[in-house]
Write an enzyme that holds these catalytic residues in place. Sequence first.
Site, PDB file in Angstrom:
ATOM      1  N   LYS A   1      -9.563  -7.841  32.172  1.00  0.00           N
ATOM      2  CA  LYS A   1     -10.347  -9.600  32.376  1.00  0.00           C
ATOM      3  C   LYS A   1      -9.929 -10.121  31.097  1.00  0.00           C
ATOM      4  O   LYS A   1      -9.237 -11.148  31.577  1.00  0.00           O
ATOM      5  CB  LYS A   1     -11.760  -9.536  32.105  1.00  0.00           C
ATOM      6  CG  LYS A   1     -12.880  -8.881  33.384  1.00  0.00           C
ATOM      7  CD  LYS A   1     -13.813  -8.583  33.354  1.00  0.00           C
ATOM      8  CE  LYS A   1     -15.261  -8.168  34.533  1.00  0.00           C
ATOM      9  NZ  LYS A   1     -16.402  -8.247  35.019  1.00  0.00           N
TER      10      LYS A   1
ATOM     11  N   GLN B   1     -20.809  -6.404  29.721  1.00  0.00           N
ATOM     12  CA  GLN B   1     -19.988  -5.735  30.870  1.00  0.00           C
ATOM     13  C   GLN B   1     -21.177  -4.646  30.838  1.00  0.00           C
ATOM     14  O   GLN B   1     -21.906  -3.962  30.612  1.00  0.00           O
ATOM     15  CB  GLN B   1     -18.773  -4.801  30.668  1.00  0.00           C
ATOM     16  CG  GLN B   1     -17.984  -4.409  31.855  1.00  0.00           C
ATOM     17  CD  GLN B   1     -17.964  -4.795  33.240  1.00  0.00           C
ATOM     18  OE1 GLN B   1     -17.559  -5.999  33.132  1.00  0.00           O
ATOM     19  NE2 GLN B   1     -17.918  -4.103  34.215  1.00  0.00           N
TER      20      GLN B   1
ATOM     21  N   ASP C   1     -20.658 -14.732  34.196  1.00  0.00           N
ATOM     22  CA  ASP C   1     -21.648 -14.014  34.911  1.00  0.00           C
ATOM     23  C   ASP C   1     -22.387 -14.965  36.396  1.00  0.00           C
ATOM     24  O   ASP C   1     -22.757 -14.630  37.010  1.00  0.00           O
ATOM     25  CB  ASP C   1     -21.829 -13.317  34.231  1.00  0.00           C
ATOM     26  CG  ASP C   1     -21.038 -11.471  34.368  1.00  0.00           C
ATOM     27  OD1 ASP C   1     -19.980 -11.277  34.968  1.00  0.00           O
ATOM     28  OD2 ASP C   1     -21.114 -10.896  33.027  1.00  0.00           O
TER      29      ASP C   1
HETATM   30  N1  GUN Z   1     -20.435  -4.956  36.602  1.00  0.00           N
HETATM   31  C1  GUN Z   1     -20.442  -4.793  37.508  1.00  0.00           C
HETATM   32  N2  GUN Z   1     -20.215  -6.031  38.145  1.00  0.00           N
HETATM   33  C2  GUN Z   1     -19.591  -6.358  36.599  1.00  0.00           C
HETATM   34  C3  GUN Z   1     -20.030  -8.492  36.922  1.00  0.00           C
HETATM   35  O1  GUN Z   1     -18.896  -9.173  38.262  1.00  0.00           O
HETATM   36  N3  GUN Z   1     -20.151  -8.554  35.421  1.00  0.00           N
HETATM   37  C4  GUN Z   1     -20.426  -8.042  34.992  1.00  0.00           C
HETATM   38  N4  GUN Z   1     -20.456  -8.142  33.006  1.00  0.00           N
HETATM   39  N5  GUN Z   1     -20.748  -6.524  34.569  1.00  0.00           N
HETATM   40  C5  GUN Z   1     -20.375  -5.970  35.822  1.00  0.00           C
END
Ligand code: GUN
Length: 296
Positions: free
Chosen positions: A55, A99, A122
Amino acid sequence: MSEARLIDGKAVAARLRATIATAAATLKAAHGVVPGLAAVLVGDDPASQVYVKSKTKATDDAGLKGLTHRLPATTSEAELLRLVAQLNADDAVDGILVQLPLPKQIDAQRIIEAIAPAKDVDGFHAENVGRLWSGGKALVPCTPYGCLLLACESLGKNLAGAEAVILGRSNIVGKPMAALLLGEHCTVTVAHSRTRDLPAVARRADLLVAAVGRPEMVRGDWIKPGATVIDVGINRVATPDGKGKLVGDVAFAEAQRIAGAITPVPGGVGPMTIACLLRNTLIAACRRRGLPEPAV
Ligand code: GUN
């Protein structure tokens, strides 16, 4: 019957990232703004480390500013709340991503609710969830939005009237996917582990979205001939050579003989999630400053 067409998430995501990079360059030239994304990683979950690294790299590659905050697995909820408050107050930060999953001592929902909704790239904060369901201006969760773009790639922009079945009811994928597809005028069913006769429900779908986190659970005979199948699963399974491999929630070889179009794993939904995160960061940066939103 001929084999299903592959929906190339890598290619669609690359196009979206290029559009975002152009819009970011225009934003910088016109207003001197470089959108900043702060990614927070707590602990050392190997998959989360890989996701956060990709990311942050994609953020920089698109001409945005990626900042990673790494905290030890022993971090307390109060410490993480302090970091979130600091990022909320930091004007160089347009998007905040914590995350998931988080270590046991931290209540993930409390952290999500502490993120400023305008920086919640998110789209997990209750304010964004509410706006998504009520048709307002939300920041939309990245994975389901990426799935929607891939569904449109397969079925065309007009999904009205399509019979959509979502397998899985998570806050991250299943529920927001349902909101998005309702917004596109699909008839939406959300099926889950307690659903009776899951294969029969899945077989109703013109558009089947599998987000259950179980390797190859969806078999070929769960799929209506000609359906579009979007596979959200990323599961690592053992192989005889010990290297392991990634598989989706759909038994791909079987499904490919029945479906009309299908996303591969890897190279389907995964790359779209990251591209949509960049999109949200760009949108958040413009909205926060009252600037016109780029059409991305
Ligand atoms: N863990 C798995 N998918 C995601 C996501 O889309 N965002 C975040 N912050 N954590 C995740």
